[in-house]
Scaffold this active site. Structure first.
Site, PDB file in Angstrom:
ATOM      1  N   HIS A  18       0.839  -1.192   0.000  1.00  0.00           N
ATOM      2  CA  HIS A  18       0.000   0.000   0.000  1.00  0.00           C
ATOM      3  C   HIS A  18       0.876   1.245   0.000  1.00  0.00           C
ATOM      4  O   HIS A  18       1.975   1.223   0.553  1.00  0.00           O
ATOM      5  CB  HIS A  18      -0.907   0.004   1.243  1.00  0.00           C
ATOM      6  CG  HIS A  18      -2.062   0.920   1.086  1.00  0.00           C
ATOM      7  ND1 HIS A  18      -1.983   2.256   1.403  1.00  0.00           N
ATOM      8  CD2 HIS A  18      -3.310   0.711   0.603  1.00  0.00           C
ATOM      9  CE1 HIS A  18      -3.150   2.823   1.130  1.00  0.00           C
ATOM     10  NE2 HIS A  18      -3.972   1.912   0.642  1.00  0.00           N
ATOM     11  N   ASP A  35      -8.085  -4.999  -0.854  1.00  0.00           N
ATOM     12  CA  ASP A  35      -8.514  -5.816  -1.997  1.00  0.00           C
ATOM     13  C   ASP A  35      -8.170  -7.288  -1.834  1.00  0.00           C
ATOM     14  O   ASP A  35      -8.802  -8.147  -2.435  1.00  0.00           O
ATOM     15  CB  ASP A  35      -7.885  -5.257  -3.283  1.00  0.00           C
ATOM     16  CG  ASP A  35      -8.304  -3.823  -3.511  1.00  0.00           C
ATOM     17  OD1 ASP A  35      -9.512  -3.582  -3.571  1.00  0.00           O
ATOM     18  OD2 ASP A  35      -7.430  -2.946  -3.592  1.00  0.00           O
TER      19      ASP A  35
HETATM   20  C1  LIG Z   1      -0.236  -0.255  -3.960  1.00  0.00           C
HETATM   21  C2  LIG Z   1       1.160  -0.126  -4.510  1.00  0.00           C
HETATM   22  C3  LIG Z   1       1.118   0.509  -5.908  1.00  0.00           C
HETATM   23  C4  LIG Z   1       1.964   0.782  -3.593  1.00  0.00           C
HETATM   24  O1  LIG Z   1       3.218   0.891  -4.161  1.00  0.00           O
HETATM   25  P1  LIG Z   1       4.420   1.697  -3.500  1.00  0.00           P
HETATM   26  O2  LIG Z   1       3.900   2.959  -2.914  1.00  0.00           O
HETATM   27  O3  LIG Z   1       5.512   1.756  -4.494  1.00  0.00           O
HETATM   28  O4  LIG Z   1       4.786   0.759  -2.305  1.00  0.00           O
HETATM   29  P2  LIG Z   1       6.146   0.645  -1.565  1.00  0.00           P
HETATM   30  O5  LIG Z   1       6.895   1.940  -1.587  1.00  0.00           O
HETATM   31  O6  LIG Z   1       5.812   0.042  -0.257  1.00  0.00           O
HETATM   32  O7  LIG Z   1       6.934  -0.406  -2.459  1.00  0.00           O
HETATM   33  C5  LIG Z   1       8.254  -0.711  -2.153  1.00  0.00           C
HETATM   34  C6  LIG Z   1       8.753  -1.781  -3.063  1.00  0.00           C
HETATM   35  O8  LIG Z   1       7.951  -2.966  -2.904  1.00  0.00           O
HETATM   36  C7  LIG Z   1       7.450  -3.388  -4.144  1.00  0.00           C
HETATM   37  N1  LIG Z   1       6.077  -3.845  -3.986  1.00  0.00           N
HETATM   38  C8  LIG Z   1       5.062  -3.161  -3.420  1.00  0.00           C
HETATM   39  N2  LIG Z   1       3.940  -3.905  -3.461  1.00  0.00           N
HETATM   40  C9  LIG Z   1       4.250  -5.049  -4.089  1.00  0.00           C
HETATM   41  C10 LIG Z   1       3.513  -6.178  -4.456  1.00  0.00           C
HETATM   42  N3  LIG Z   1       2.218  -6.265  -4.202  1.00  0.00           N
HETATM   43  N4  LIG Z   1       4.139  -7.195  -5.098  1.00  0.00           N
HETATM   44  C11 LIG Z   1       5.470  -7.102  -5.366  1.00  0.00           C
HETATM   45  N5  LIG Z   1       6.220  -6.041  -5.055  1.00  0.00           N
HETATM   46  C12 LIG Z   1       5.624  -5.032  -4.425  1.00  0.00           C
HETATM   47  C13 LIG Z   1       7.482  -2.137  -5.004  1.00  0.00           C
HETATM   48  O9  LIG Z   1       7.502  -2.477  -6.381  1.00  0.00           O
HETATM   49  C14 LIG Z   1       8.746  -1.483  -4.527  1.00  0.00           C
HETATM   50  O10 LIG Z   1       9.831  -2.207  -5.096  1.00  0.00           O
HETATM   51  P3  LIG Z   1      11.246  -1.495  -5.424  1.00  0.00           P
HETATM   52  O11 LIG Z   1      11.676  -0.804  -4.166  1.00  0.00           O
HETATM   53  O12 LIG Z   1      12.108  -2.617  -5.813  1.00  0.00           O
HETATM   54  O13 LIG Z   1      10.965  -0.543  -6.548  1.00  0.00           O
HETATM   55  C15 LIG Z   1       1.874  -1.492  -4.569  1.00  0.00           C
HETATM   56  O14 LIG Z   1       1.971  -2.026  -3.278  1.00  0.00           O
HETATM   57  C16 LIG Z   1       1.164  -2.462  -5.486  1.00  0.00           C
HETATM   58  O15 LIG Z   1       1.323  -2.388  -6.708  1.00  0.00           O
HETATM   59  N6  LIG Z   1       0.377  -3.411  -4.930  1.00  0.00           N
HETATM   60  C17 LIG Z   1      -0.362  -4.351  -5.757  1.00  0.00           C
HETATM   61  C18 LIG Z   1      -1.609  -3.715  -6.334  1.00  0.00           C
HETATM   62  C19 LIG Z   1      -2.676  -3.533  -5.289  1.00  0.00           C
HETATM   63  O16 LIG Z   1      -2.980  -4.409  -4.516  1.00  0.00           O
HETATM   64  N7  LIG Z   1      -3.274  -2.339  -5.333  1.00  0.00           N
HETATM   65  C20 LIG Z   1      -4.349  -1.994  -4.424  1.00  0.00           C
HETATM   66  C21 LIG Z   1      -3.876  -0.995  -3.409  1.00  0.00           C
HETATM   67  S1  LIG Z   1      -5.114  -0.691  -2.192  1.00  0.00           S
END
Ligand SMILES: CC(C)(COP(=O)(O)OP(=O)(O)OC[C@H]1O[C@@H](n2cnc3c(N)ncnc32)[C@H](O)[C@@H]1OP(=O)(O)O)[C@@H](O)C(=O)NCCC(=O)NCCS
Length: 406
Positions: free
Chosen positions: A276, A333
């Site tokens: 998130h 979700d």
């Molecule tokens: C929601 C989301 C976009 C937030 O992303 P974010 O703000 O970049 O989150 P973070 O800063 O905590 O991410 C840090 C790292 O973890 C990775 N990461 C975060 N969620 C991940 C997931 N579900 N699967 C794999 N890797 C993930 C990111 O790609 C990032 O990797 P990096 O440092 O190598 O570039 C991301 O968690 C995601 O894509 N989740 C899956 C989609 C989802 O469930 N969306 C609904 C949200 S309510």
């Protein structure tokens, strides 16, 4: 003072060289809000001061929508009046249903919903009345309207007539009736009502910010909501619930989980429903939905979804931790998807169902934005960007006729 782009040009930095790291506005505070707050460190979500667990346990969607729109829980009289206005607004203008019937039956329900919101604008006889009162009435029409459109489209695309609303039923109960064509079971109604409460608002998430940004131009509420629906449809936002269900259906067996999670992460793929932008711990809505899914699964003799999701959660969280990512936990979700599935909601209606709830938050934020209710006065959103494109000096590039271009 020179802008960053101008300074870069003076320093001779070539076009195309990255200038600004796009951090997706993380940590950038753009405005005040009195509507909701997310404490990502501690996994706390409040609507107008009330913790989400408290509302899920004690409130109803109608009451929560009132709270979001009016900054206080309603009195008995106020709730009765609000509910009656919602019931009255369930009746869709015939041209809206007629237009839906002419849409291609294979269209995605989120596209249909986004296309149908402006139809509600066309039916609004007070469209250019921008008073608080007119916007309140508009919010009620939209809360009833989004549910009505989603339910009608489900019937229409399967060559069935949309059903008339049952005014004796609650918002959740009537939605299930108009969607499924059967009088809903009381436990299912309560479960859906709770799900609607849990999804109703979430501070400045992508779709809410889209709504607020659009109406900051003084566009009407429907224009803002249509933008919100578009933003919600993406798989990093509301679209994630359908992807989670697809993952669960494809995985089927718990013994496949460990290998699949590793493969997914090794190949740089996401695990949907995990992580998130704000929460650094488990999303409080996910905790609640996990319990709901377990109970519903037991009642329906379908406990496999709870077992499978729990296995994915535990395996993925451990695998993320091994890779130094200790803050990626299930989001809303991840556990709403199996709950929706158990309720009989088809995969591509899961994101529209999110909209059926979030419309309460969107309309509350639109009103707050339009009337500057948390600020001194409303302001047009207009961020800056760094220009990294071609530059030919102050006089600009010389226009070359077509025949001279190489
Ligand atoms: C929601 C989301 C976009 C937030 O992303 P974010 O703000 O970049 O989150 P973070 O800063 O905590 O991410 C840090 C790292 O973890 C990775 N990461 C975060 N969620 C991940 C997931 N579900 N699967 C794999 N890797 C993930 C990111 O790609 C990032 O990797 P990096 O440092 O190598 O570039 C991301 O968690 C995601 O894509 N989740 C899956 C989609 C989802 O469930 N969306 C609904 C949200 S309510």
């Amino acid at each position: 003072m020179a802008t960053k782009s101008q300074s870069r040009r003076r320093e001779g930095i070539p076009a195309g060289t990255a200038a600004t790291k796009n951090i997706g506005l993380r940590g950038v505070t753009v405005a005040d809000t009195r509507i909701s707050d997310v404490d990502g460190e501690h996994g706390i979500l409040i609507y107008r001061g009330y913790r989400i667990e408290e509302l899920a346990e004690n409130s109803t969607f109608e009451e929560t929508a009132y709270l979001l729109l009016h900054d206080a829980l309603p009195s008995e009289e106020q709730l009765k009046d609000f509910t009656q206005r919602l019931v009255k607004a369930r009746q869709m203008p015939s041209f809206v249903l007629h237009t839906l019937k002419n849409m291609p039956h294979g269209a995605h329900p989120m596209d249909v919903l986004q296309a149908a919101i402006p139809l509600l604008a066309m039916a609004d006889l007070e469209l250019y009345d921008e008073s608080r009162e007119a916007n309140d009435a508009r919010a009620v029409r939209l809360i009833a309207g989004v549910a009505a459109i989603v339910a009608a489209w489900q019937r229409i695309r399967h060559d069935r007539e949309p059903l008339p609303p049952d005014n004796a039923l609650s918002h959740a109960g009537n939605f299930l009736w108009q969607l499924m064509g059967e009088k809903p079971d009381a436990d299912m109604v309560r479960a859906l009502d709770t799900v609607l409460v849990l999804h109703a608002d979430h501070s400045f998430n992508a779709s809410t910010f889209a709504c607020r940004e659009v109406v900051s131009t003084q566009a009407h509420m429907y224009a803002g909501v249509a933008a919100g629906v578009g933003a919600l449809s993406g798989s990093l936002h509301g679209g994630a619930n359908a992807k989670v269900m697809k993952m669960l259906q494809e995985l089927k067996n718990e013994q496949d989980v460990a290998g699949w999670v590793r493969k997914q992460l090794d190949s740089g793929q996401k695990i949907m429903g995990m992580g998130h932008a704000i929460y650094r711990t488990t999303d409080p809505r996910a905790k609640y939905l996990k319990q709901m899914g377990e109970q519903l699964g037991k009642k329906l003799g379908q406990e496999q979804w709870h077992r499978l999701s729990t296995e994915i959660e535990e395996t993925a969280v451990a695998e993320f931790a091994k890779r130094g990512k200790t803050t990626i936990k299930p989001n809303v979700d991840f556990y709403s998807a199996p709950v929706y599935h158990l309720m009989g909601i088809p995969l591509d209606l899961m994101t529209p169902l999110f909209a059926v709830s979030r419309i309460a938050g969107w309309t509350a934020h639109i009103i707050e934005e339009k009337f500057g209710e948390a600020q001194g006065k409303p302001a047009l959103y207009r961020p800056s960007s760094d220009y990294t494109g071609s530059y030919c000096g102050n006089t600009g590039c010389v226009y070359e006729p077509m025949e001279k271009r190489s």
